[in-house]
Design an enzyme around this catalytic site. Structure first.
Site, short mmCIF file in Angstrom:
data_model
loop_
_atom_site.label_atom_id
_atom_site.label_comp_id
_atom_site.label_asym_id
_atom_site.label_seq_id
_atom_site.Cartn_x
_atom_site.Cartn_y
_atom_site.Cartn_z
N ALA A 196 0.82 -1.20 0.00
CA ALA A 196 0.00 0.00 0.00
C ALA A 196 0.86 1.26 0.00
O ALA A 196 0.56 2.24 -0.70
CB ALA A 196 -0.93 0.00 1.22
N TYR A 197 1.95 1.23 0.78
CA TYR A 197 2.85 2.38 0.85
C TYR A 197 3.52 2.64 -0.50
O TYR A 197 3.52 3.77 -1.01
CB TYR A 197 3.91 2.12 1.91
CG TYR A 197 5.01 3.15 1.96
CD1 TYR A 197 4.80 4.39 2.57
CD2 TYR A 197 6.26 2.89 1.41
CE1 TYR A 197 5.81 5.33 2.62
CE2 TYR A 197 7.27 3.83 1.46
CZ TYR A 197 7.05 5.05 2.06
OH TYR A 197 8.04 6.00 2.11
N VAL A 198 4.07 1.60 -1.09
CA VAL A 198 4.77 1.74 -2.37
C VAL A 198 3.81 2.22 -3.45
O VAL A 198 4.13 3.12 -4.24
CB VAL A 198 5.43 0.40 -2.77
CG1 VAL A 198 5.91 0.44 -4.22
CG2 VAL A 198 6.60 0.10 -1.84
#
Length: 229
Positions: free
Chosen positions: A137-139
């Site tokens: 999700a962060y990437v």
């Protein structure tokens, strides 16, 4: 930038942002720290920043534009943090960036510098490693935010640091496009802030996206060299 520019820093109480406030003040500029909580005011004003309140997740683009009033440039330095909250990777890292971009447009601000993360364009798990849902999700949030900024009509620069540390500043970095020989590594938050400040003072950095890790080249020299590549 000309002397005494007012720079809006979204996520103004973050760890990189607080180093950036010091660097901007030292460079003769006036940072505007945009934060969610008024309890940060005394600390940030003591660093020389103007403090304005902004709820990154709850505000709309028009509210961002109002918070940017009178500023000459925007630095998006916010992040959802290492709390494992997948939803905040979208609402802060992606949507916060998108609203900052639109807010800058509405406020008539062209200069926009974004703090991203090294390697976010690379396929996840291409090295055979397992990828957690939080990391995915962060990437994806950082990747999509960068793509949106590159597709905007703003005068953008994207800086993608490696693993962040709280070690003292070294004043020396390795900086360059993702398709050069910049390898994954660590970099101090203070050195990231120094690069951001140098980028803001370098008009030729517009339209560039760079990876950033610790290295051997003085910050000013690294930025000057990177704009030539």
């Amino acid at each position: 930038m000309s002397e005494k520019q007012r720079i809006a820093v979204v996520g103004g109480h973050g760890q990189v942002a607080r180093h950036l406030l010091d660097a901007l003040v030292a460079g003769g500029h006036r940072p505007v720290a945009l934060v969610r909580r008024d309890e940060y005011r005394d600390e940030l004003e003591a660093q020389g920043a103007e403090v304005r309140l902004l709820d990154i997740e709850g505000a709309d683009a028009a509210t961002f534009a109002a918070a940017f009033e009178g500023c000459d440039a925007v630095v998006f330095a916010a992040g959802g943090g290492p709390d494992g909250n997948i939803e905040r990777k979208r609402t802060v890292d992606l949507e916060g960036s998108l609203k900052s971009v639109e807010g800058a447009r509405q406020a008539g601000i062209r200069r926009f510098v974004q703090v991203s993360a090294i390697g976010v364009d690379r396929p996840l798990g291409d090295d055979g490693s397992e990828v957690s849902e939080v990391w995915r999700a962060y990437v994806e949030a950082k990747r999509d935010a960068d793509a949106a900024l590159r597709g905007s009509d703003l005068d953008w620069t994207i800086v993608r640091p490696g693993g962040l540390t709280d070690d003292p500043a070294t004043g020396r970095v390795a900086l360059g496009p993702s398709d050069t020989d910049i390898q994954r590594g660590e970099v101090t938050r203070a050195d990231v802030a120094a690069v951001l400040a140098a980028v803001l003072d370098t008009p030729a950095s517009v339209g560039h996206q760079w990876d950033l890790v610790g290295g051997d080249v003085p910050v000013a020299e690294a930025v000057a060299s990177a704009v030539q590549r």
